[in-house]
Design a protein around this motif. Structure first.
Motif, PDB file in Angstrom:
ATOM      1  N   PRO A   1       0.840  -1.203   0.000  1.00 58.20           N
ATOM      2  CA  PRO A   1       0.000   0.000   0.000  1.00 58.20           C
ATOM      3  C   PRO A   1       0.871   1.248   0.000  1.00 58.20           C
ATOM      4  O   PRO A   1       2.016   1.209   0.450  1.00 58.20           O
ATOM      5  N   PHE A   2       0.316   2.358  -0.527  1.00 62.34           N
ATOM      6  CA  PHE A   2       1.014   3.637  -0.428  1.00 62.34           C
ATOM      7  C   PHE A   2       1.026   4.071   1.034  1.00 62.34           C
ATOM      8  O   PHE A   2       0.083   3.772   1.767  1.00 62.34           O
ATOM      9  N   PRO A   3       2.061   4.788   1.471  1.00 59.16           N
ATOM     10  CA  PRO A   3       2.040   5.302   2.847  1.00 59.16           C
ATOM     11  C   PRO A   3       1.074   6.472   2.974  1.00 59.16           C
ATOM     12  O   PRO A   3       1.455   7.591   3.266  1.00 59.16           O
ATOM     13  N   LYS A   4      -0.180   6.179   2.699  1.00 56.88           N
ATOM     14  CA  LYS A   4      -1.230   7.193   2.743  1.00 56.88           C
ATOM     15  C   LYS A   4      -2.431   6.574   3.437  1.00 56.88           C
ATOM     16  O   LYS A   4      -2.380   5.414   3.840  1.00 56.88           O
ATOM     17  N   SER A   5      -3.528   7.325   3.518  1.00 57.43           N
ATOM     18  CA  SER A   5      -4.723   6.789   4.154  1.00 57.43           C
ATOM     19  C   SER A   5      -5.343   5.703   3.269  1.00 57.43           C
ATOM     20  O   SER A   5      -5.040   5.599   2.080  1.00 57.43           O
ATOM     21  N   ILE A   6      -6.218   4.907   3.882  1.00 54.49           N
ATOM     22  CA  ILE A   6      -6.915   3.863   3.141  1.00 54.49           C
ATOM     23  C   ILE A   6      -7.671   4.488   1.962  1.00 54.49           C
ATOM     24  O   ILE A   6      -7.611   4.003   0.827  1.00 54.49           O
ATOM     25  N   PHE A   7      -8.358   5.587   2.250  1.00 53.38           N
ATOM     26  CA  PHE A   7      -9.137   6.281   1.225  1.00 53.38           C
ATOM     27  C   PHE A   7      -8.236   6.708   0.062  1.00 53.38           C
ATOM     28  O   PHE A   7      -8.527   6.430  -1.106  1.00 53.38           O
TER      29      PHE A   7
ATOM     30  N   LEU B   1     -11.391   5.074   7.313  1.00 53.51           N
ATOM     31  CA  LEU B   1     -10.857   5.292   5.965  1.00 53.51           C
ATOM     32  C   LEU B   1      -9.739   6.331   5.951  1.00 53.51           C
ATOM     33  O   LEU B   1      -8.916   6.349   5.036  1.00 53.51           O
ATOM     34  N   ASP B   2      -9.732   7.200   6.981  1.00 57.91           N
ATOM     35  CA  ASP B   2      -8.715   8.250   7.010  1.00 57.91           C
ATOM     36  C   ASP B   2      -7.414   7.790   7.647  1.00 57.91           C
ATOM     37  O   ASP B   2      -6.425   8.517   7.635  1.00 57.91           O
ATOM     38  N   GLU B   3      -7.433   6.598   8.219  1.00 58.95           N
ATOM     39  CA  GLU B   3      -6.217   6.125   8.877  1.00 58.95           C
ATOM     40  C   GLU B   3      -5.229   5.580   7.860  1.00 58.95           C
ATOM     41  O   GLU B   3      -5.595   5.181   6.760  1.00 58.95           O
ATOM     42  N   SER B   4      -3.962   5.546   8.288  1.00 61.87           N
ATOM     43  CA  SER B   4      -2.922   5.082   7.372  1.00 61.87           C
ATOM     44  C   SER B   4      -3.104   3.608   7.047  1.00 61.87           C
ATOM     45  O   SER B   4      -3.421   2.792   7.911  1.00 61.87           O
ATOM     46  N   ALA B   5      -2.869   3.281   5.792  1.00 66.18           N
ATOM     47  CA  ALA B   5      -2.984   1.894   5.361  1.00 66.18           C
ATOM     48  C   ALA B   5      -1.896   1.032   5.986  1.00 66.18           C
ATOM     49  O   ALA B   5      -2.046  -0.184   6.075  1.00 66.18           O
ATOM     50  N   LEU B   6      -0.833   1.679   6.454  1.00 58.79           N
ATOM     51  CA  LEU B   6       0.280   0.895   6.998  1.00 58.79           C
ATOM     52  C   LEU B   6      -0.052   0.318   8.367  1.00 58.79           C
ATOM     53  O   LEU B   6       0.644  -0.565   8.855  1.00 58.79           O
ATOM     54  N   GLY B   7      -1.139   0.801   8.983  1.00 52.14           N
ATOM     55  CA  GLY B   7      -1.531   0.255  10.273  1.00 52.14           C
ATOM     56  C   GLY B   7      -2.372  -1.005  10.175  1.00 52.14           C
ATOM     57  O   GLY B   7      -2.783  -1.558  11.177  1.00 52.14           O
TER      58      GLY B   7
ATOM     59  N   LEU C   1       7.216   0.440  -3.753  1.00 52.91           N
ATOM     60  CA  LEU C   1       6.405   1.656  -3.824  1.00 52.91           C
ATOM     61  C   LEU C   1       6.308   2.162  -5.269  1.00 52.91           C
ATOM     62  O   LEU C   1       5.239   2.566  -5.737  1.00 52.91           O
ATOM     63  N   ARG C   2       7.404   2.106  -5.980  1.00 54.08           N
ATOM     64  CA  ARG C   2       7.380   2.460  -7.407  1.00 54.08           C
ATOM     65  C   ARG C   2       6.395   1.576  -8.150  1.00 54.08           C
ATOM     66  O   ARG C   2       5.589   2.040  -8.949  1.00 54.08           O
ATOM     67  N   GLU C   3       6.538   0.263  -7.916  1.00 56.37           N
ATOM     68  CA  GLU C   3       5.690  -0.686  -8.636  1.00 56.37           C
ATOM     69  C   GLU C   3       4.224  -0.430  -8.333  1.00 56.37           C
ATOM     70  O   GLU C   3       3.377  -0.517  -9.215  1.00 56.37           O
ATOM     71  N   ALA C   4       3.933  -0.093  -7.067  1.00 60.49           N
ATOM     72  CA  ALA C   4       2.548   0.200  -6.701  1.00 60.49           C
ATOM     73  C   ALA C   4       2.029   1.358  -7.542  1.00 60.49           C
ATOM     74  O   ALA C   4       0.918   1.318  -8.067  1.00 60.49           O
ATOM     75  N   GLY C   5       2.853   2.389  -7.690  1.00 60.59           N
ATOM     76  CA  GLY C   5       2.440   3.554  -8.456  1.00 60.59           C
ATOM     77  C   GLY C   5       2.238   3.232  -9.930  1.00 60.59           C
ATOM     78  O   GLY C   5       1.181   3.501 -10.505  1.00 60.59           O
ATOM     79  N   PHE C   6       3.249   2.602 -10.525  1.00 64.32           N
ATOM     80  CA  PHE C   6       3.110   2.233 -11.937  1.00 64.32           C
ATOM     81  C   PHE C   6       1.958   1.252 -12.126  1.00 64.32           C
ATOM     82  O   PHE C   6       1.255   1.301 -13.134  1.00 64.32           O
ATOM     83  N   GLY C   7       1.766   0.376 -11.144  1.00 66.23           N
ATOM     84  CA  GLY C   7       0.742  -0.666 -11.260  1.00 66.23           C
ATOM     85  C   GLY C   7      -0.672  -0.121 -11.383  1.00 66.23           C
ATOM     86  O   GLY C   7      -1.528  -0.778 -11.958  1.00 66.23           O
ATOM     87  N   VAL C   8      -0.953   1.049 -10.815  1.00 65.82           N
ATOM     88  CA  VAL C   8      -2.290   1.608 -10.965  1.00 65.82           C
ATOM     89  C   VAL C   8      -2.353   2.604 -12.112  1.00 65.82           C
ATOM     90  O   VAL C   8      -3.318   3.354 -12.236  1.00 65.82           O
ATOM     91  N   GLY C   9      -1.332   2.624 -12.948  1.00 62.00           N
ATOM     92  CA  GLY C   9      -1.407   3.431 -14.165  1.00 62.00           C
ATOM     93  C   GLY C   9      -0.874   4.842 -14.009  1.00 62.00           C
ATOM     94  O   GLY C   9      -1.346   5.760 -14.682  1.00 62.00           O
ATOM     95  N   ALA C  10       0.107   5.029 -13.118  1.00 65.38           N
ATOM     96  CA  ALA C  10       0.718   6.348 -13.010  1.00 65.38           C
ATOM     97  C   ALA C  10       1.810   6.479 -14.069  1.00 65.38           C
ATOM     98  O   ALA C  10       2.460   5.494 -14.419  1.00 65.38           O
ATOM     99  N   THR C  11       1.987   7.711 -14.561  1.00 66.49           N
ATOM    100  CA  THR C  11       3.099   7.949 -15.471  1.00 66.49           C
ATOM    101  C   THR C  11       4.367   8.076 -14.636  1.00 66.49           C
ATOM    102  O   THR C  11       4.310   8.196 -13.410  1.00 66.49           O
ATOM    103  N   LYS C  12       5.488   8.087 -15.321  1.00 66.14           N
ATOM    104  CA  LYS C  12       6.761   8.195 -14.608  1.00 66.14           C
ATOM    105  C   LYS C  12       6.805   9.455 -13.741  1.00 66.14           C
ATOM    106  O   LYS C  12       7.179   9.416 -12.576  1.00 66.14           O
ATOM    107  N   TRP C  13       6.367  10.564 -14.333  1.00 70.88           N
ATOM    108  CA  TRP C  13       6.405  11.808 -13.588  1.00 70.88           C
ATOM    109  C   TRP C  13       5.482  11.747 -12.375  1.00 70.88           C
ATOM    110  O   TRP C  13       5.810  12.221 -11.295  1.00 70.88           O
TER     111      TRP C  13
END
Ligand SMILES: Nc1ncnc2c1ncn2[C@@H]1O[C@H](COP(=O)(O)OP(=O)(O)O)[C@@H](O)[C@H]1O
Ligand SMILES: [Mg+2]
Lengths: 296, 317
Positions: free
Chosen positions: A132-138, A176-182, B192-204
């Motif tokens: 997951p991205f280090p962002k919220s679940i949402f 949904l606002d909590e971090s996905a990393l938790g 983390l890169r792969e996650a970004g590219f995986g959902v269709g993000a451009t390089k930038w």
């Protein structure tokens, strides 16, 4: 299905539903049985190289609509390599290239006019380790739609729909606002599935999605795959044969063998068939040895 | 006991207690002592240094700190102040930040994310690393030749000015900014890169939304530390030419026109005072100026650490 749909779309004001691919109604290929679903992905004599090294060769697989296709085989035989070439994830590795044919609804995915970014929106991916991205679940779920230009007003609906399909909504709807990393590993992996679903893809690629999970979380993901296969076409790499037998409709068995071109071992597709045939009555002795556990 | 302990590998219920007993680890203890000793030496040197400087500076710090900080350069040791040096160093830091940060970060992003891995790019990388090791006085010569006397450029910088000095220091820290940014970018997990590219993000989009935010704490620490380094450099400024005696006009703090004017800077004021025969300058004023400069650098470093911790806490959710 036209090539234009693959070219980079600025997405302004256009919702993902508009971009979603219309499924060909009766476009079954001529050699398919009457009961077969139409082919979504056609791999024909595909080879993938890392520089001069041919990692895998001779892959001919028809992935059919609304089916789960499993790729099994010993580690290092190129399963991930093939999977990553399907959504052009291998483009990120310098020196990686393919030979042979890879068609998605009849369009050559490696045509110079095809934008890999558009490909990845339609062919989503779930990775071995939940990432997951280090962002919220949402925000995890809305990131894909956001960069695709989906208006903010649709975000809440997308989040709920994706989380429900990933069987995660009831567990996280209040945070949904909590971090996905938790979240726990199993929840993170389902979030990654929800994130992949959020861009309304046609195909989901999963690379050993359960290998970092405990049996209960694995069971949930397997159930979830059965739930969503009526909407998506799924390709799963697994080195767990029971999992392939449990979840998939068709199975491709790969192995690695010595290559005449160099001294490294090259992966090769041994057999591709309906899962029950692969596990009960395989055509190739190597498949039989592997599925019965006599692999040397 | 109801459960009998099965003898495993020579263990018996009789000797298991003995076999599990803690044994003294002499080598480990010795090693730990040696490391602690090295640490105390480093800290000891620092403490002695700070103590001497502060005690030398004490007559100034205890009686006229306010006047010292706000006062101007003067021939009388009892009345001389460092406000022009502070102003000069402040402008140098601002110019370094404006010039070196964007250039260095952009160069690092290009090298890490876009540059093809060719012999040319690895040649460039090696030389950036070499540049980071070039003595600062060499940058001073470069600054003198290009930013002070360079044809056409001198009209822009105004000759021996904060602009010329700032550009020189920017060139000095640029390799460090590039290297630390590159390292921060390299530390971004490929998942983390792969996650970004995986959902269709451009390089930038991947760079802007995932790589840079993740690398931000590392980039920030590196860049702020490089500012601290620039603030303390004397050698290049001596060549570029700062004033350490008397400056005729003394504009306000935020009068930006002074970047093209003659200027003073903290490290060069300290260097020049330390060479004076008069004790009021050589010992007391120089030490007091050092205390102020060190405080300034510590402030910058603390800001770097605080900001990094905040970013990291945000990243961990
Ligand atoms: N990025 C890469 N660069 C070079 N070789 C790679 C790379 N990734 C995988 N390989 C090689 O390709 C072969 C297949 O790897 P992979 O597809 O990961 O196998 P599997 O997923 O079946 O375990 C292996 O020999 C592996 O060493
Ligand atoms: Mg793999």
């Amino acid at each position: 299905m036209t090539k234009e749909q693959f070219e980079r779309n600025d997405g302004k004001g256009e919702s993902m539903d508009v971009l979603q691919i219309a499924r060909p109604v009766a476009a079954a290929t001529s050699d398919a049985e009457v009961t077969d679903n139409p082919t979504v992905l056609a791999l024909k004599d595909l080879s993938v190289f890392y520089g001069d090294f041919r990692a895998v060769r001779g892959v001919t697989v028809d992935v059919r609509d609304n089916e789960i296709t499993a790729m099994i085989g010993p580690s290092g035989c190129g399963k991930s390599t093939v999977l990553r070439s399907i959504n052009r994830m291998n483009d990120l590795i310098p020196g990686a290239r393919v030979e042979g044919d890879l068609k998605f609804h009849g369009v050559d995915l490696y045509d110079a006019k095809v934008d890999p970014v558009e490909v990845r929106r339609r062919i989503g991916m779930v990775f071995q380790k939940p990432n997951p991205f280090p962002k919220s679940i949402f925000d995890n779920i809305t990131y894909g739609p956001k960069i695709a230009g989906v208006p903010k007003s649709e975000f809440e609906a997308i989040v709920e729909k994706s989380l429900r399909r990933a069987a995660l909504w009831d567990e996280v709807k209040d945070r949904l606002d909590e971090s996905a990393l938790g979240m726990s590993g199993g929840q993170q992996q389902r979030l990654c599935i929800a994130r992949a679903i959020a861009t309304s893809p046609d195909v989901l690629l999963m690379d050993e999605p359960c290998s970092a999970l405990d049996p209960i979380a694995t069971g949930m993901i397997e159930d979830l795959m059965q739930e969503i296969k009526s909407r998506y076409t799924i390709v799963i790499v697994t080195h767990n044969m029971q999992q392939a037998a449990r979840v998939s409709d068709r199975t491709a068995f790969f192995t690695a063998e010595a290559d005449s071109e160099n001294d490294r071992r090259t992966g090769v597709l041994v057999e591709y068939d309906r899962t029950e045939r692969i596990f009960s009555n395989p055509a190739d002795i190597r498949t039989e040895n592997y599925v019965t556990g006599r692999f040397g | 006991m109801a459960i009998a302990i099965k003898p495993v590998g020579g263990l018996t219920p009789a000797n298991i207690g003995e076999s599990l007993r803690r044994k003294p680890d002499l080598k480990g203890a010795l090693f730990q002592f040696v490391m602690l000793f090295s640490l105390s030496i480093s800290i000891g040197v620092l403490v002695v240094l700070l103590y001497t400087v502060v005690s030398d500076a004490w007559p100034v710090l205890s009686t006229r700190l306010g006047d010292f900080v706000t006062g101007t350069l003067a021939p009388d040791a009892g009345r001389a102040g460092i406000s022009q040096g502070l102003k000069g160093t402040f402008y140098l830091c601002v110019i370094v930040a404006i010039v070196a940060f964007p250039l260095g970060i952009a160069a690092a992003i290009y090298l890490e994310e876009y540059a093809p891995r060719t012999r040319l790019s690895s040649f460039i990388e090696v030389n950036i690393r070499n540049l980071a090791g070039v003595p600062s006085v060499v940058y001073g010569i470069l600054g003198l030749a290009i930013f002070v006397n360079g044809w056409g450029i001198s009209a822009l910088t105004g000759g021996r000015s904060p602009l010329a000095g700032g550009l020189t220091l920017a060139a000095l820290v640029l390799p460090v900014v590039i290297i630390t940014t590159q390292e921060a970018i390299r530390a971004v997990p490929s998942a983390l890169r792969e996650a970004g590219f995986g959902v269709g993000a451009t390089k930038w989009e991947v760079i802007k939304d995932h790589i840079l935010p993740y690398a931000a704490p590392g980039i920030l620490t590196g860049t702020l530390l490089s500012i601290a380094r620039a603030a303390g450099e004397a050698a290049p400024l001596l060549l570029v030419g700062t004033i350490t005696g008397f400056i005729s006009n003394s504009p306000g703090w935020f009068d930006v026109r002074q970047v093209q004017d003659k200027f003073a800077a903290m490290p060069t004021i300290i260097t020049s005072w330390a060479k004076q025969p008069e004790e009021g300058f050589r010992v007391e004023n120089a030490a007091a100026a050092i205390v102020v400069l060190v405080a300034f650098v510590i402030l910058l470093n603390s800001a770097a650490i605080l900001l990094r911790n905040r970013f990291e806490a945000k990243r961990a959710g």
